[in-house]
Design a protein around this motif. Structure first.
Motif, PDB file in Angstrom:
ATOM      1  N   GLY A   1      37.136  14.730 -57.151  1.00 51.81           N
ATOM      2  CA  GLY A   1      35.688  14.614 -57.170  1.00 51.81           C
ATOM      3  C   GLY A   1      35.186  13.714 -56.059  1.00 51.81           C
ATOM      4  O   GLY A   1      35.915  12.871 -55.546  1.00 51.81           O
ATOM      5  N   VAL A   2      33.933  13.919 -55.708  1.00 56.09           N
ATOM      6  CA  VAL A   2      33.259  13.084 -54.721  1.00 56.09           C
ATOM      7  C   VAL A   2      31.898  12.745 -55.308  1.00 56.09           C
ATOM      8  O   VAL A   2      31.086  13.642 -55.548  1.00 56.09           O
ATOM      9  CB  VAL A   2      33.093  13.802 -53.365  1.00 56.09           C
ATOM     10  N   LEU A   3      31.670  11.474 -55.576  1.00 56.02           N
ATOM     11  CA  LEU A   3      30.414  11.004 -56.143  1.00 56.02           C
ATOM     12  C   LEU A   3      29.545  10.476 -55.003  1.00 56.02           C
ATOM     13  O   LEU A   3      29.976   9.623 -54.232  1.00 56.02           O
ATOM     14  CB  LEU A   3      30.673   9.894 -57.167  1.00 56.02           C
ATOM     15  N   VAL A   4      28.335  11.025 -54.902  1.00 58.99           N
ATOM     16  CA  VAL A   4      27.438  10.646 -53.814  1.00 58.99           C
ATOM     17  C   VAL A   4      26.150  10.105 -54.398  1.00 58.99           C
ATOM     18  O   VAL A   4      25.584  10.672 -55.337  1.00 58.99           O
ATOM     19  CB  VAL A   4      27.130  11.864 -52.908  1.00 58.99           C
ATOM     20  N   ASP A   5      25.687   8.992 -53.847  1.00 62.78           N
ATOM     21  CA  ASP A   5      24.423   8.388 -54.246  1.00 62.78           C
ATOM     22  C   ASP A   5      23.509   8.394 -53.028  1.00 62.78           C
ATOM     23  O   ASP A   5      23.832   7.796 -51.995  1.00 62.78           O
ATOM     24  CB  ASP A   5      24.656   6.963 -54.745  1.00 62.78           C
ATOM     25  N   GLY A   6      22.391   9.085 -53.129  1.00 58.25           N
ATOM     26  CA  GLY A   6      21.461   9.186 -52.011  1.00 58.25           C
ATOM     27  C   GLY A   6      21.756  10.413 -51.162  1.00 58.25           C
ATOM     28  O   GLY A   6      22.709  11.140 -51.394  1.00 58.25           O
ATOM     29  N   GLY A   7      20.922  10.649 -50.182  1.00 57.43           N
ATOM     30  CA  GLY A   7      21.128  11.767 -49.269  1.00 57.43           C
ATOM     31  C   GLY A   7      20.466  13.052 -49.725  1.00 57.43           C
ATOM     32  O   GLY A   7      19.894  13.142 -50.807  1.00 57.43           O
ATOM     33  N   LYS A   8      20.550  14.045 -48.857  1.00 57.37           N
ATOM     34  CA  LYS A   8      19.989  15.364 -49.120  1.00 57.37           C
ATOM     35  C   LYS A   8      21.129  16.365 -49.251  1.00 57.37           C
ATOM     36  O   LYS A   8      22.094  16.320 -48.493  1.00 57.37           O
ATOM     37  CB  LYS A   8      19.064  15.804 -47.980  1.00 57.37           C
ATOM     38  N   THR A   9      21.018  17.287 -50.206  1.00 55.27           N
ATOM     39  CA  THR A   9      22.048  18.291 -50.427  1.00 55.27           C
ATOM     40  C   THR A   9      21.843  19.468 -49.483  1.00 55.27           C
ATOM     41  O   THR A   9      20.747  20.009 -49.372  1.00 55.27           O
ATOM     42  CB  THR A   9      22.033  18.783 -51.880  1.00 55.27           C
ATOM     43  N   LEU A  10      22.919  19.848 -48.819  1.00 60.52           N
ATOM     44  CA  LEU A  10      22.936  20.998 -47.927  1.00 60.52           C
ATOM     45  C   LEU A  10      23.879  22.028 -48.518  1.00 60.52           C
ATOM     46  O   LEU A  10      25.047  21.728 -48.788  1.00 60.52           O
ATOM     47  CB  LEU A  10      23.415  20.574 -46.534  1.00 60.52           C
ATOM     48  N   TYR A  11      23.391  23.229 -48.748  1.00 60.42           N
ATOM     49  CA  TYR A  11      24.195  24.320 -49.282  1.00 60.42           C
ATOM     50  C   TYR A  11      24.735  25.125 -48.106  1.00 60.42           C
ATOM     51  O   TYR A  11      23.960  25.639 -47.299  1.00 60.42           O
ATOM     52  CB  TYR A  11      23.355  25.203 -50.202  1.00 60.42           C
ATOM     53  N   LEU A  12      26.059  25.210 -48.008  1.00 58.59           N
ATOM     54  CA  LEU A  12      26.696  25.865 -46.873  1.00 58.59           C
ATOM     55  C   LEU A  12      27.072  27.300 -47.232  1.00 58.59           C
ATOM     56  O   LEU A  12      27.869  27.538 -48.142  1.00 58.59           O
ATOM     57  CB  LEU A  12      27.951  25.096 -46.464  1.00 58.59           C
ATOM     58  N   ALA A  13      26.514  28.246 -46.498  1.00 53.32           N
ATOM     59  CA  ALA A  13      26.837  29.657 -46.697  1.00 53.32           C
ATOM     60  C   ALA A  13      28.285  29.902 -46.330  1.00 53.32           C
ATOM     61  O   ALA A  13      28.897  29.150 -45.563  1.00 53.32           O
ATOM     62  CB  ALA A  13      25.932  30.530 -45.833  1.00 53.32           C
TER      63      ALA A  13
END
Length: 134
Positions: free
Chosen positions: A20-32
């Motif tokens: 797992g990778v836990l991220v706090d903050g930032g914007k989510t980018l969905y990669l095709a």
């Protein structure tokens, strides 16, 4: 943005991925889904899984860089291959390629599929990145 790699002791130690990778903050980018297409839309390195793997990682990195991030911002990848045994036979070379793009492995899943849109494709990857919002 903060990022924490999660590998609980209760699970088998990961090899070539993180649980797992836990991220706090930032914007989510969905990669095709990216295959090994070059700028001319032709598959790079036909019949060469490792060469195609490198091109796929380059393509994914290009998308993340366009959003202001880097390949290290990719937190989840789904890997689709034409031949799971071929993938497993090249793990060392694929790991070397990953090391050129990532400081830490993202969370990952591997799927063997019957085919891809491009006839010469051996691999495709899609996933998610979280890029700093500053």
């Amino acid at each position: 943005m903060q990022r924490e790699i999660l590998n609980p002791d209760e699970l088998a130690p990961p090899s070539g991925f993180n649980h797992g990778v836990l991220v706090d903050g930032g914007k989510t980018l969905y990669l095709a889904g990216q295959d090994a297409s070059g700028p001319d839309a032709e598959i790079v390195a036909p019949d060469d899984l490792v060469g195609q793997f490198e091109q796929v990682l380059s393509n994914l990195s290009t998308v993340v860089e366009e959003a202001g991030g880097s390949s290290n911002d990719i937190v989840k990848l789904n890997v689709f291959v034409a031949d799971r045994d071929e993938y497993k036979a090249h793990l060392d070379e694929l790991g070397d390629a990953f090391g050129r793009y990532f400081d830490d492995y993202p969370a990952m899943a591997l799927f063997e599929v019957a085919g891809f849109f491009a006839d010469d494709a051996r691999i495709e990857m899609e996933g998610f990145a979280v890029v700093d919002d500053e």
